[in-house]
Design a protein around this motif. Sequence first.
Motif, PDB file in Angstrom:
ATOM      1  N   GLN A 188       0.818  -1.211   0.000  1.00  0.00           N
ATOM      2  CA  GLN A 188       0.000   0.000   0.000  1.00  0.00           C
ATOM      3  C   GLN A 188       0.856   1.268   0.000  1.00  0.00           C
ATOM      4  O   GLN A 188       0.407   2.318  -0.464  1.00  0.00           O
ATOM      5  CB  GLN A 188      -0.955   0.007   1.200  1.00  0.00           C
ATOM      6  CG  GLN A 188      -2.165   0.880   0.955  1.00  0.00           C
ATOM      7  CD  GLN A 188      -3.201   0.758   2.034  1.00  0.00           C
ATOM      8  OE1 GLN A 188      -2.865   0.641   3.208  1.00  0.00           O
ATOM      9  NE2 GLN A 188      -4.455   0.799   1.666  1.00  0.00           N
ATOM     10  N   ILE A 189       2.074   1.177   0.516  1.00  0.00           N
ATOM     11  CA  ILE A 189       2.983   2.323   0.423  1.00  0.00           C
ATOM     12  C   ILE A 189       3.180   2.695  -1.049  1.00  0.00           C
ATOM     13  O   ILE A 189       3.057   3.861  -1.445  1.00  0.00           O
ATOM     14  CB  ILE A 189       4.347   1.994   1.063  1.00  0.00           C
ATOM     15  CG1 ILE A 189       4.213   1.862   2.575  1.00  0.00           C
ATOM     16  CG2 ILE A 189       5.369   3.094   0.727  1.00  0.00           C
ATOM     17  CD1 ILE A 189       5.482   1.396   3.262  1.00  0.00           C
ATOM     18  N   VAL A 190       3.481   1.686  -1.863  1.00  0.00           N
ATOM     19  CA  VAL A 190       3.694   1.915  -3.295  1.00  0.00           C
ATOM     20  C   VAL A 190       2.423   2.434  -3.934  1.00  0.00           C
ATOM     21  O   VAL A 190       2.441   3.387  -4.719  1.00  0.00           O
ATOM     22  CB  VAL A 190       4.153   0.615  -3.990  1.00  0.00           C
ATOM     23  CG1 VAL A 190       4.378   0.861  -5.482  1.00  0.00           C
ATOM     24  CG2 VAL A 190       5.419   0.073  -3.338  1.00  0.00           C
ATOM     25  N   TRP A 191       1.279   1.830  -3.579  1.00  0.00           N
ATOM     26  CA  TRP A 191      -0.002   2.219  -4.177  1.00  0.00           C
ATOM     27  C   TRP A 191      -0.370   3.663  -3.828  1.00  0.00           C
ATOM     28  O   TRP A 191      -0.766   4.438  -4.706  1.00  0.00           O
ATOM     29  CB  TRP A 191      -1.104   1.270  -3.711  1.00  0.00           C
ATOM     30  CG  TRP A 191      -2.426   1.511  -4.362  1.00  0.00           C
ATOM     31  CD1 TRP A 191      -2.823   1.131  -5.611  1.00  0.00           C
ATOM     32  CD2 TRP A 191      -3.554   2.199  -3.782  1.00  0.00           C
ATOM     33  NE1 TRP A 191      -4.110   1.530  -5.845  1.00  0.00           N
ATOM     34  CE2 TRP A 191      -4.586   2.183  -4.758  1.00  0.00           C
ATOM     35  CE3 TRP A 191      -3.787   2.798  -2.557  1.00  0.00           C
ATOM     36  CZ2 TRP A 191      -5.831   2.762  -4.518  1.00  0.00           C
ATOM     37  CZ3 TRP A 191      -5.027   3.377  -2.322  1.00  0.00           C
ATOM     38  CH2 TRP A 191      -6.031   3.356  -3.297  1.00  0.00           C
ATOM     39  N   PHE A 192      -0.227   4.039  -2.571  1.00  0.00           N
ATOM     40  CA  PHE A 192      -0.563   5.400  -2.152  1.00  0.00           C
ATOM     41  C   PHE A 192       0.304   6.434  -2.871  1.00  0.00           C
ATOM     42  O   PHE A 192      -0.203   7.425  -3.401  1.00  0.00           O
ATOM     43  CB  PHE A 192      -0.395   5.561  -0.637  1.00  0.00           C
ATOM     44  CG  PHE A 192      -1.584   5.155   0.170  1.00  0.00           C
ATOM     45  CD1 PHE A 192      -2.853   5.622  -0.149  1.00  0.00           C
ATOM     46  CD2 PHE A 192      -1.448   4.323   1.275  1.00  0.00           C
ATOM     47  CE1 PHE A 192      -3.963   5.250   0.605  1.00  0.00           C
ATOM     48  CE2 PHE A 192      -2.541   3.951   2.032  1.00  0.00           C
ATOM     49  CZ  PHE A 192      -3.809   4.412   1.704  1.00  0.00           C
ATOM     50  N   ILE A 193       1.607   6.222  -2.862  1.00  0.00           N
ATOM     51  CA  ILE A 193       2.509   7.200  -3.466  1.00  0.00           C
ATOM     52  C   ILE A 193       2.301   7.269  -4.979  1.00  0.00           C
ATOM     53  O   ILE A 193       2.268   8.356  -5.570  1.00  0.00           O
ATOM     54  CB  ILE A 193       3.973   6.869  -3.117  1.00  0.00           C
ATOM     55  CG1 ILE A 193       4.189   7.036  -1.609  1.00  0.00           C
ATOM     56  CG2 ILE A 193       4.930   7.765  -3.907  1.00  0.00           C
ATOM     57  CD1 ILE A 193       5.579   6.675  -1.132  1.00  0.00           C
ATOM     58  N   TRP A 194       2.130   6.126  -5.625  1.00  0.00           N
ATOM     59  CA  TRP A 194       1.884   6.100  -7.068  1.00  0.00           C
ATOM     60  C   TRP A 194       0.573   6.801  -7.386  1.00  0.00           C
ATOM     61  O   TRP A 194       0.484   7.604  -8.326  1.00  0.00           O
ATOM     62  CB  TRP A 194       1.873   4.656  -7.541  1.00  0.00           C
ATOM     63  CG  TRP A 194       1.860   4.452  -9.033  1.00  0.00           C
ATOM     64  CD1 TRP A 194       1.756   5.408 -10.009  1.00  0.00           C
ATOM     65  CD2 TRP A 194       1.956   3.205  -9.719  1.00  0.00           C
ATOM     66  NE1 TRP A 194       1.780   4.831 -11.244  1.00  0.00           N
ATOM     67  CE2 TRP A 194       1.903   3.484 -11.099  1.00  0.00           C
ATOM     68  CE3 TRP A 194       2.078   1.871  -9.290  1.00  0.00           C
ATOM     69  CZ2 TRP A 194       1.954   2.471 -12.059  1.00  0.00           C
ATOM     70  CZ3 TRP A 194       2.142   0.873 -10.245  1.00  0.00           C
ATOM     71  CH2 TRP A 194       2.078   1.177 -11.617  1.00  0.00           C
ATOM     72  N   LEU A 195      -0.473   6.513  -6.610  1.00  0.00           N
ATOM     73  CA  LEU A 195      -1.768   7.158  -6.818  1.00  0.00           C
ATOM     74  C   LEU A 195      -1.650   8.663  -6.618  1.00  0.00           C
ATOM     75  O   LEU A 195      -2.203   9.451  -7.405  1.00  0.00           O
ATOM     76  CB  LEU A 195      -2.796   6.577  -5.846  1.00  0.00           C
ATOM     77  CG  LEU A 195      -4.191   7.215  -5.858  1.00  0.00           C
ATOM     78  CD1 LEU A 195      -4.851   7.076  -7.229  1.00  0.00           C
ATOM     79  CD2 LEU A 195      -5.070   6.594  -4.766  1.00  0.00           C
ATOM     80  N   GLY A 196      -0.924   9.078  -5.567  1.00  0.00           N
ATOM     81  CA  GLY A 196      -0.759  10.505  -5.315  1.00  0.00           C
ATOM     82  C   GLY A 196      -0.074  11.217  -6.466  1.00  0.00           C
ATOM     83  O   GLY A 196      -0.491  12.298  -6.879  1.00  0.00           O
ATOM     84  N   ILE A 197       0.976  10.591  -7.009  1.00  0.00           N
ATOM     85  CA  ILE A 197       1.684  11.191  -8.146  1.00  0.00           C
ATOM     86  C   ILE A 197       0.765  11.297  -9.355  1.00  0.00           C
ATOM     87  O   ILE A 197       0.762  12.310 -10.065  1.00  0.00           O
ATOM     88  CB  ILE A 197       2.941  10.357  -8.477  1.00  0.00           C
ATOM     89  CG1 ILE A 197       3.963  10.469  -7.343  1.00  0.00           C
ATOM     90  CG2 ILE A 197       3.560  10.821  -9.795  1.00  0.00           C
ATOM     91  CD1 ILE A 197       5.146   9.537  -7.474  1.00  0.00           C
TER      92      ILE A 197
END
Length: 254
Positions: free
Chosen positions: A224-233
């Motif tokens: 979810q760390i990857v998902w959150f940051i990718w989604l935010g970008i």
Amino acid sequence: MRGFAIFAHVSAPHIWKLAIQQTEFRQMKGLQKLAGIAATFQGLIYIAAFVYFGAFWSYPVDGSPVEKMTYMAENQLLFSMIYFLMYVVFGVFLAILVIGMYERLKHKVNPLITIGSLFGGIWVGLVIASGMISNIGLDHAINLMDANPEKALDMWIIVSVITESIGGGNELVGGLWVLLISVAAIQEGRLPRSLNYLGYFVGIAGIATIYPDKLFTEIFGVSQIVWFIWLGICLLTEENANKSIQQTANASAD
């Protein structure tokens, strides 16, 4: 003059409609940026929590009740701040992201968007409640320490079980939100397909935490760390974001 009057009469509703669309467009664009910022900070909060508990947390697992509660008392301020960040602040950012994703996807009738957003709202409440219960419960347990360390430790164990049950160790609700909005996003053609496929994985991992095994919780947290940051970008920089928001504003005005 008569022709101008007819033109003005016909054009006024259209101009008013365009003004409404442009206002909605600006509002939704601002909301998308807030959602992008929120998603990015959520990923960073996860990273901060992993660093703190991985590098600085030395809880005496095999110690006596006195040793355990003494450690908690000595680290109460920092521990409470980390838990406030992990749960309460995270929950506030999550609320912004849930609303932002709902507004981004709602322009077409899709029950997955509504159901997923409902689970997102429930997750917000559970996460914030977990942080508040943990911090207040720890304070009460530490206050009981001088009178009876064993009872103080028992109280803290009970508080920890409640916290883990509703927001820390059981990620069913959060997993359902991520999975459902990822399915809706791929159906609507919103967001990169690879990001949505990652959302499938994150969502399934979250649902799998109903099985009492730390492995699924760790997989959910790391992915979810990857998902959150990718989604935010994506929400902050995606080239088609303005087009998507404009389509939503137009659909709302229609």
